[in-house]
Design a protein around this motif. Structure first.
Motif, PDB file in Angstrom:
ATOM      1  N   ASP A  27       7.470  -4.927   5.951  1.00  0.00           N
ATOM      2  CA  ASP A  27       6.195  -5.314   6.550  1.00  0.00           C
ATOM      3  C   ASP A  27       5.268  -4.127   6.787  1.00  0.00           C
ATOM      4  O   ASP A  27       4.040  -4.291   6.810  1.00  0.00           O
ATOM      5  N   LYS A  28       5.832  -2.949   6.945  1.00  0.00           N
ATOM      6  CA  LYS A  28       5.012  -1.772   7.245  1.00  0.00           C
ATOM      7  C   LYS A  28       4.137  -1.366   6.058  1.00  0.00           C
ATOM      8  O   LYS A  28       3.254  -0.507   6.184  1.00  0.00           O
ATOM      9  N   ASN A  29       4.375  -1.968   4.906  1.00  0.00           N
ATOM     10  CA  ASN A  29       3.613  -1.643   3.707  1.00  0.00           C
ATOM     11  C   ASN A  29       2.269  -2.364   3.642  1.00  0.00           C
ATOM     12  O   ASN A  29       1.558  -2.254   2.631  1.00  0.00           O
ATOM     13  N   PHE A  30       1.926  -3.088   4.711  1.00  0.00           N
ATOM     14  CA  PHE A  30       0.704  -3.873   4.715  1.00  0.00           C
ATOM     15  C   PHE A  30      -0.112  -3.592   5.973  1.00  0.00           C
ATOM     16  O   PHE A  30       0.424  -3.222   7.012  1.00  0.00           O
ATOM     17  N   ASP A  31      -1.416  -3.814   5.849  1.00  0.00           N
ATOM     18  CA  ASP A  31      -2.296  -3.609   6.998  1.00  0.00           C
ATOM     19  C   ASP A  31      -2.186  -4.752   7.992  1.00  0.00           C
ATOM     20  O   ASP A  31      -2.423  -4.563   9.187  1.00  0.00           O
ATOM     21  N   TYR A  32      -1.835  -5.937   7.496  1.00  0.00           N
ATOM     22  CA  TYR A  32      -1.772  -7.101   8.384  1.00  0.00           C
ATOM     23  C   TYR A  32      -0.750  -8.099   7.848  1.00  0.00           C
ATOM     24  O   TYR A  32      -0.629  -8.277   6.635  1.00  0.00           O
ATOM     25  N   ILE A  33      -0.020  -8.734   8.755  1.00  0.00           N
ATOM     26  CA  ILE A  33       0.971  -9.759   8.393  1.00  0.00           C
ATOM     27  C   ILE A  33       0.471 -11.107   8.888  1.00  0.00           C
ATOM     28  O   ILE A  33       0.192 -11.271  10.080  1.00  0.00           O
ATOM     29  N   TYR A  34       0.335 -12.049   7.966  1.00  0.00           N
ATOM     30  CA  TYR A  34      -0.045 -13.409   8.345  1.00  0.00           C
ATOM     31  C   TYR A  34       1.181 -14.301   8.157  1.00  0.00           C
ATOM     32  O   TYR A  34       1.654 -14.478   7.042  1.00  0.00           O
ATOM     33  N   GLU A  35       1.703 -14.836   9.250  1.00  0.00           N
ATOM     34  CA  GLU A  35       2.926 -15.627   9.186  1.00  0.00           C
ATOM     35  C   GLU A  35       2.635 -17.118   9.040  1.00  0.00           C
ATOM     36  O   GLU A  35       1.716 -17.648   9.664  1.00  0.00           O
ATOM     37  N   LEU A  36       3.441 -17.766   8.223  1.00  0.00           N
ATOM     38  CA  LEU A  36       3.405 -19.209   8.056  1.00  0.00           C
ATOM     39  C   LEU A  36       4.718 -19.766   8.584  1.00  0.00           C
ATOM     40  O   LEU A  36       5.782 -19.170   8.351  1.00  0.00           O
ATOM     41  N   GLU A  37       4.664 -20.888   9.257  1.00  0.00           N
ATOM     42  CA  GLU A  37       5.890 -21.473   9.800  1.00  0.00           C
ATOM     43  C   GLU A  37       6.838 -21.912   8.694  1.00  0.00           C
ATOM     44  O   GLU A  37       8.023 -21.586   8.706  1.00  0.00           O
TER      45      GLU A  37
ATOM     46  N   LEU B 232      13.431  -0.488  -4.296  1.00  0.00           N
ATOM     47  CA  LEU B 232      14.000  -1.830  -4.292  1.00  0.00           C
ATOM     48  C   LEU B 232      15.177  -1.868  -5.263  1.00  0.00           C
ATOM     49  O   LEU B 232      15.014  -1.651  -6.460  1.00  0.00           O
ATOM     50  N   ARG B 233      16.353  -2.120  -4.714  1.00  0.00           N
ATOM     51  CA  ARG B 233      17.583  -2.162  -5.542  1.00  0.00           C
ATOM     52  C   ARG B 233      17.663  -0.921  -6.443  1.00  0.00           C
ATOM     53  O   ARG B 233      17.808  -1.028  -7.667  1.00  0.00           O
ATOM     54  N   ASN B 234      17.531   0.233  -5.834  1.00  0.00           N
ATOM     55  CA  ASN B 234      17.633   1.536  -6.518  1.00  0.00           C
ATOM     56  C   ASN B 234      16.514   1.798  -7.525  1.00  0.00           C
ATOM     57  O   ASN B 234      16.595   2.746  -8.306  1.00  0.00           O
ATOM     58  N   LEU B 235      15.488   0.959  -7.492  1.00  0.00           N
ATOM     59  CA  LEU B 235      14.336   1.162  -8.372  1.00  0.00           C
ATOM     60  C   LEU B 235      13.165   1.666  -7.535  1.00  0.00           C
ATOM     61  O   LEU B 235      12.755   1.016  -6.578  1.00  0.00           O
ATOM     62  N   ASP B 236      12.650   2.825  -7.895  1.00  0.00           N
ATOM     63  CA  ASP B 236      11.478   3.372  -7.197  1.00  0.00           C
ATOM     64  C   ASP B 236      10.212   2.781  -7.820  1.00  0.00           C
ATOM     65  O   ASP B 236       9.990   2.910  -9.029  1.00  0.00           O
ATOM     66  N   ILE B 237       9.401   2.133  -6.987  1.00  0.00           N
ATOM     67  CA  ILE B 237       8.206   1.450  -7.470  1.00  0.00           C
ATOM     68  C   ILE B 237       6.970   2.065  -6.827  1.00  0.00           C
ATOM     69  O   ILE B 237       6.915   2.271  -5.614  1.00  0.00           O
ATOM     70  N   THR B 238       5.981   2.352  -7.661  1.00  0.00           N
ATOM     71  CA  THR B 238       4.666   2.772  -7.186  1.00  0.00           C
ATOM     72  C   THR B 238       3.729   1.587  -7.385  1.00  0.00           C
ATOM     73  O   THR B 238       3.209   1.386  -8.481  1.00  0.00           O
ATOM     74  N   PRO B 239       3.540   0.764  -6.354  1.00  0.00           N
ATOM     75  CA  PRO B 239       2.817  -0.505  -6.513  1.00  0.00           C
ATOM     76  C   PRO B 239       1.334  -0.349  -6.837  1.00  0.00           C
ATOM     77  O   PRO B 239       0.724   0.698  -6.573  1.00  0.00           O
ATOM     78  N   ALA B 240       0.770  -1.406  -7.371  1.00  0.00           N
ATOM     79  CA  ALA B 240      -0.664  -1.429  -7.669  1.00  0.00           C
ATOM     80  C   ALA B 240      -1.471  -1.144  -6.401  1.00  0.00           C
ATOM     81  O   ALA B 240      -2.472  -0.426  -6.447  1.00  0.00           O
TER      82      ALA B 240
ATOM     83  N   LYS C 105       0.820  -1.217   0.000  1.00  0.00           N
ATOM     84  CA  LYS C 105       0.000   0.000   0.000  1.00  0.00           C
ATOM     85  C   LYS C 105       0.853   1.267   0.000  1.00  0.00           C
ATOM     86  O   LYS C 105       0.323   2.372  -0.075  1.00  0.00           O
ATOM     87  N   ASN C 106       2.164   1.106   0.079  1.00  0.00           N
ATOM     88  CA  ASN C 106       3.086   2.246   0.062  1.00  0.00           C
ATOM     89  C   ASN C 106       4.053   2.130  -1.111  1.00  0.00           C
ATOM     90  O   ASN C 106       4.284   1.042  -1.640  1.00  0.00           O
ATOM     91  N   ARG C 107       4.624   3.258  -1.485  1.00  0.00           N
ATOM     92  CA  ARG C 107       5.683   3.240  -2.499  1.00  0.00           C
ATOM     93  C   ARG C 107       6.909   2.509  -1.940  1.00  0.00           C
ATOM     94  O   ARG C 107       7.152   2.507  -0.729  1.00  0.00           O
ATOM     95  N   ILE C 108       7.712   1.927  -2.828  1.00  0.00           N
ATOM     96  CA  ILE C 108       8.847   1.098  -2.429  1.00  0.00           C
ATOM     97  C   ILE C 108      10.076   1.495  -3.233  1.00  0.00           C
ATOM     98  O   ILE C 108       9.982   1.833  -4.419  1.00  0.00           O
TER      99      ILE C 108
END
Length: 204
Positions: A187-197, A138-146, A133-136
């Motif tokens: 992780d801060k780019n999401f409203d909720y984190i669901y962890e899998l073992e 990544l490896r010097n690439l600025d991404i405006t996600p869907a 939900k936030n801009r990112i």
């Protein structure tokens, strides 16, 4: 997962699931979630597959994907998920057929998801970067996600969930190991984190 997530998405119109492509567990878990939800409401389900696959017979999709190369976006588990969806769940393939760059991909995904806003809720399973939900950067690439683009349009009616594995392996043009970071700033780019073992590579 069902009882954990359902209260969080109440009154949301578009729900994005950010995944690690190429796992066996995530599509199986989502299939069970959607089959349960379909008992109570009709909804749209978007998959990050090229729109060109929409008119291909379901049994032909995986062989074709294997022929041209797959990053785990198309797997045996996702084919099964599609097969198992009840009739009141409409499945859409929403990845653009052709793109020139990351920006075009994000814009195309967002536009194709937003087109489906109607009386039904819309769920989308995307790679974790697309679902942010936030801009990112990544490896010097600025991404405006869907996810960011969708949130700008519908504000708090969107909800983003990240599937985060603590260990295991996944398939993305080869078998790769999970690298887990408990305090990952991503992780801060999401409203909720669901962890899998643990996760394991998808079926091809």
């Amino acid at each position: 997962m069902i009882q954990e997530i359902l209260p969080k998405i109440k009154n949301k119109r578009i729900i994005l699931f950010g995944e690690i492509h190429g796992t066996k567990e995530i599509p199986i878990m989502l299939s069970n979630f959607f089959k349960y939800l379909a008992k109570y409401e009709d909804f749209n389900l978007c998959l990050e597959l090229s729109k060109e696959f929409q008119d291909i017979k379901l049994e032909d999709i995986l062989p074709l994907a294997k022929k041209i190369g797959t990053s785990g976006l198309i797997s045996g588990e996702y084919i099964e998920l599609i097969k198992e969806m009840p009739g009141n769940v409409k499945v859409f393939f929403i990845a653009p057929n052709t793109i020139k760059n990351q920006g075009e991909m994000e814009k195309g995904l967002a536009e194709n998801i937003l087109k489906l806003i109607n009386g039904k809720r819309t769920f989308a399973i995307l790679g974790n970067i697309h679902a942010s939900k936030n801009r990112i950067t990544l490896r010097n690439l600025d991404i405006t996600p869907a996810g960011f683009l969708i949130k700008q349009k519908i504000k708090d009616k969107m909800y983003s969930i990240l599937f985060k594995a603590k260990g295991g392996e996944f398939f993305n043009n080869g078998i790769k190991r999970i690298e887990y970071n408990k305090d990952d700033s991503f992780d801060k780019n999401f409203d909720y984190i669901y962890e899998l073992e643990r996760v394991s590579p998808c079926s091809l």
